[in-house]
Design a protein around this motif. Sequence first.
Motif, PDB file in Angstrom:
ATOM      1  N   ARG A   1       0.853  -1.050  -0.049  1.00 17.39           N
ATOM      2  CA  ARG A   1      -0.016  -0.277  -0.051  1.00 17.39           C
ATOM      3  C   ARG A   1       0.944   1.413  -0.111  1.00 17.39           C
ATOM      4  O   ARG A   1       0.385   2.233  -0.692  1.00 17.39           O
ATOM      5  CB  ARG A   1      -0.917  -0.001   1.205  1.00 17.39           C
ATOM      6  N   MET A   2       1.972   1.226   0.732  1.00 19.16           N
ATOM      7  CA  MET A   2       2.960   2.313   0.756  1.00 19.16           C
ATOM      8  C   MET A   2       3.521   2.337  -0.534  1.00 19.16           C
ATOM      9  O   MET A   2       3.647   3.722  -0.986  1.00 19.16           O
ATOM     10  CB  MET A   2       3.798   2.177   1.835  1.00 19.16           C
ATOM     11  N   ARG A   3       4.090   1.302  -1.027  1.00 20.86           N
ATOM     12  CA  ARG A   3       4.589   1.645  -2.457  1.00 20.86           C
ATOM     13  C   ARG A   3       3.462   2.149  -3.484  1.00 20.86           C
ATOM     14  O   ARG A   3       3.905   3.077  -4.406  1.00 20.86           O
ATOM     15  CB  ARG A   3       4.863   0.138  -3.140  1.00 20.86           C
ATOM     16  N   ALA A   4       2.350   2.014  -3.527  1.00 16.46           N
ATOM     17  CA  ALA A   4       1.197   2.401  -4.034  1.00 16.46           C
ATOM     18  C   ALA A   4       1.017   3.943  -3.960  1.00 16.46           C
ATOM     19  O   ALA A   4       1.046   4.833  -4.908  1.00 16.46           O
ATOM     20  CB  ALA A   4      -0.107   1.821  -4.047  1.00 16.46           C
ATOM     21  N   PHE A   5       1.245   4.439  -2.582  1.00 14.66           N
ATOM     22  CA  PHE A   5       1.234   5.664  -2.336  1.00 14.66           C
ATOM     23  C   PHE A   5       2.453   6.683  -2.744  1.00 14.66           C
ATOM     24  O   PHE A   5       2.087   7.463  -3.197  1.00 14.66           O
ATOM     25  CB  PHE A   5       0.998   5.815  -0.841  1.00 14.66           C
ATOM     26  N   ILE A   6       3.561   5.894  -2.746  1.00 13.41           N
ATOM     27  CA  ILE A   6       4.651   6.640  -3.247  1.00 13.41           C
ATOM     28  C   ILE A   6       4.636   6.731  -4.743  1.00 13.41           C
ATOM     29  O   ILE A   6       4.886   7.767  -5.109  1.00 13.41           O
ATOM     30  CB  ILE A   6       5.857   5.786  -3.019  1.00 13.41           C
ATOM     31  N   ARG A   7       4.155   5.661  -5.413  1.00 16.72           N
ATOM     32  CA  ARG A   7       3.982   5.756  -7.068  1.00 16.72           C
ATOM     33  C   ARG A   7       3.069   7.105  -7.420  1.00 16.72           C
ATOM     34  O   ARG A   7       3.239   7.794  -8.278  1.00 16.72           O
ATOM     35  CB  ARG A   7       3.453   4.457  -7.338  1.00 16.72           C
ATOM     36  N   ALA A   8       2.002   7.094  -6.362  1.00 18.01           N
ATOM     37  CA  ALA A   8       0.940   8.360  -6.885  1.00 18.01           C
ATOM     38  C   ALA A   8       1.584   9.410  -6.605  1.00 18.01           C
ATOM     39  O   ALA A   8       1.282  10.463  -7.401  1.00 18.01           O
ATOM     40  CB  ALA A   8      -0.330   8.053  -5.987  1.00 18.01           C
ATOM     41  N   GLY A   9       2.446   9.635  -5.479  1.00 21.57           N
ATOM     42  CA  GLY A   9       3.225  10.806  -5.150  1.00 21.57           C
ATOM     43  C   GLY A   9       4.332  11.197  -6.323  1.00 21.57           C
ATOM     44  O   GLY A   9       4.195  12.436  -6.766  1.00 21.57           O
ATOM     45  N   ILE A  10       4.874  10.356  -6.723  1.00 26.92           N
ATOM     46  CA  ILE A  10       5.724  10.540  -7.850  1.00 26.92           C
ATOM     47  C   ILE A  10       5.121  11.025  -9.008  1.00 26.92           C
ATOM     48  O   ILE A  10       5.314  12.120  -9.598  1.00 26.92           O
ATOM     49  CB  ILE A  10       6.700   9.201  -8.217  1.00 26.92           C
ATOM     50  N   ALA A  11       3.810  10.401  -9.495  1.00 28.93           N
ATOM     51  CA  ALA A  11       3.235  10.826 -10.611  1.00 28.93           C
ATOM     52  C   ALA A  11       2.725  12.123 -10.404  1.00 28.93           C
ATOM     53  O   ALA A  11       2.314  12.893 -11.529  1.00 28.93           O
ATOM     54  CB  ALA A  11       2.139   9.675 -10.870  1.00 28.93           C
ATOM     55  N   ALA A  12       2.498  12.591  -9.310  1.00 28.82           N
ATOM     56  CA  ALA A  12       1.665  13.835  -8.947  1.00 28.82           C
ATOM     57  C   ALA A  12       2.708  15.070  -8.846  1.00 28.82           C
ATOM     58  O   ALA A  12       2.460  16.124  -8.793  1.00 28.82           O
ATOM     59  CB  ALA A  12       0.797  13.840  -7.489  1.00 28.82           C
ATOM     60  N   GLY A  13       3.969  14.458  -9.071  1.00 23.64           N
ATOM     61  CA  GLY A  13       5.090  15.727  -9.098  1.00 23.64           C
ATOM     62  C   GLY A  13       5.590  15.968  -7.753  1.00 23.64           C
ATOM     63  O   GLY A  13       6.337  16.988  -7.494  1.00 23.64           O
ATOM     64  N   ASP A  14       5.240  15.174  -6.629  1.00 23.20           N
ATOM     65  CA  ASP A  14       5.787  15.406  -5.205  1.00 23.20           C
ATOM     66  C   ASP A  14       7.329  15.351  -5.218  1.00 23.20           C
ATOM     67  O   ASP A  14       7.910  14.506  -5.787  1.00 23.20           O
ATOM     68  CB  ASP A  14       5.071  14.651  -4.209  1.00 23.20           C
ATOM     69  N   THR A  15       7.920  16.112  -4.381  1.00 21.74           N
ATOM     70  CA  THR A  15       9.394  15.831  -4.109  1.00 21.74           C
ATOM     71  C   THR A  15       9.613  14.773  -2.952  1.00 21.74           C
ATOM     72  O   THR A  15       8.754  14.212  -2.479  1.00 21.74           O
ATOM     73  CB  THR A  15      10.093  17.174  -3.503  1.00 21.74           C
ATOM     74  N   LYS A  16      10.826  14.271  -2.905  1.00 24.98           N
ATOM     75  CA  LYS A  16      11.108  13.139  -1.883  1.00 24.98           C
ATOM     76  C   LYS A  16      10.723  13.615  -0.613  1.00 24.98           C
ATOM     77  O   LYS A  16      10.233  12.757   0.021  1.00 24.98           O
ATOM     78  CB  LYS A  16      12.702  12.751  -2.190  1.00 24.98           C
ATOM     79  N   SER A  17      11.113  14.745  -0.263  1.00 25.34           N
ATOM     80  CA  SER A  17      10.701  15.111   1.083  1.00 25.34           C
ATOM     81  C   SER A  17       9.345  15.229   1.430  1.00 25.34           C
ATOM     82  O   SER A  17       8.845  14.926   2.455  1.00 25.34           O
ATOM     83  CB  SER A  17      11.378  16.822   1.426  1.00 25.34           C
ATOM     84  N   GLU A  18       8.613  15.779   0.268  1.00 22.35           N
ATOM     85  CA  GLU A  18       6.954  15.857   0.370  1.00 22.35           C
ATOM     86  C   GLU A  18       6.476  14.419   0.840  1.00 22.35           C
ATOM     87  O   GLU A  18       5.446  14.123   1.626  1.00 22.35           O
ATOM     88  CB  GLU A  18       6.378  16.587  -0.767  1.00 22.35           C
ATOM     89  N   ILE A  19       6.930  13.332   0.037  1.00 27.09           N
ATOM     90  CA  ILE A  19       6.209  11.974   0.107  1.00 27.09           C
ATOM     91  C   ILE A  19       6.658  11.639   1.265  1.00 27.09           C
ATOM     92  O   ILE A  19       5.953  10.819   2.299  1.00 27.09           O
ATOM     93  CB  ILE A  19       7.044  11.100  -1.013  1.00 27.09           C
ATOM     94  N   LYS A  20       7.911  11.856   1.845  1.00 25.36           N
ATOM     95  CA  LYS A  20       8.446  11.424   3.246  1.00 25.36           C
ATOM     96  C   LYS A  20       7.561  12.013   4.258  1.00 25.36           C
ATOM     97  O   LYS A  20       7.033  11.340   5.174  1.00 25.36           O
ATOM     98  CB  LYS A  20      10.022  11.513   3.483  1.00 25.36           C
ATOM     99  N   ASP A  21       7.474  13.232   4.371  1.00 25.20           N
ATOM    100  CA  ASP A  21       6.609  14.008   5.225  1.00 25.20           C
ATOM    101  C   ASP A  21       5.086  13.273   5.298  1.00 25.20           C
ATOM    102  O   ASP A  21       4.783  13.173   6.496  1.00 25.20           O
ATOM    103  CB  ASP A  21       6.574  15.337   4.876  1.00 25.20           C
TER     104      ASP A  21
END
Lengths: 178, 155
Positions: free
Chosen positions: B54-74
């Motif tokens: 589920r976390m991997r899916a969340f990260i993929r969605a974040g990357i697709a939305a253009g989030d930075t690494k820090s934003e995804i981690k936060d």
Amino acid sequence: MPGRLRIALQAAAVLVVALLLALLGWKVFNPDEAPDAGRPAPDFTLPHLNSDEQVSLASFRGKAVVLNFWASWCGPCKDEAPLLESAWNRYKDQGVVVLGVDAQDFDVDAQRFVDRAGITYPVVRDKHGSTLGHYGVTGFPETWFIDAQGRIVGEHVAGPLTEEDLERNIKIALGRPA
Amino acid sequence: MTRKLLAVLVVALAVVAPAAASEQNPTLPELERELICPTCHETLAASTSPIAERMRAFIRAGIAAGDTKSEIKDKLVDQFGESVLAAPPKSGFNLLAWVLPLAGIVLAAGVVGFLAYRWSRSRKAEEAGPSANGRFSLDPELERRVDEELARYDA
């Protein structure tokens, strides 16, 4: 090496060893283990799943509590949710509260789970999993029964509940065992 | 001098540029190595648990939305707490986790250096024989007898 420096270094070394031993002793006497029946249930205060309202276990003193730990990604949790909801509807007027604790989960997933299962009993969100250690929770679902005095009673059910588990332990928590 | 400055700048760019690119355009594999599965306490890269998926899916969605690494981690820290990070953040109390090991290494090196220096000095003093003022230190009894002999000689 001057005598004073040597003594200071030896004292520092003894202090470090003493601190490590104290830490070891504290961990040995305060393990993350399931509390025994008859012991006070570890208290906690956590936010309600869909509001900023803080809910504490102590606020249910005077009522029997079915404390259920779950997460939305846990298959057996989906199976037992209807049993818990049914028990809540049957017993809420008899001084019983079903309290769900959602942990290791996403807010949005937990809310979706609650909506789909039609859960109406209170659910709190333990984002950091702080209660899991106090109750020795090692997986989901796990359920505890607490009497009106706030003591752990009955069986600690590690795994999915059955109807019989619920009935038997709720009666014990209410002080009227079969 | 200019060449040296240029070389320093090139090295600095070589270090900083990939880090900045990684921050702006993170990839799933690098985030999988930097995050911990909350149920099995392994990195996401090593975990196949349901919440890791589920976390991997969340990260993929974040990357697709253009989030930075820090934003995804936060966002993940907001959901699971700081224990979801494989390495503690370099701020606040957690900074100690980075500073203390370095301080320990420096302190240990200092102690070892100091002891080695003292040991080499005492070895040199033993080999040289006379003390720092150029005189041998005599046994008091022997010194008394030498003084007596010298006094008799002078007389």
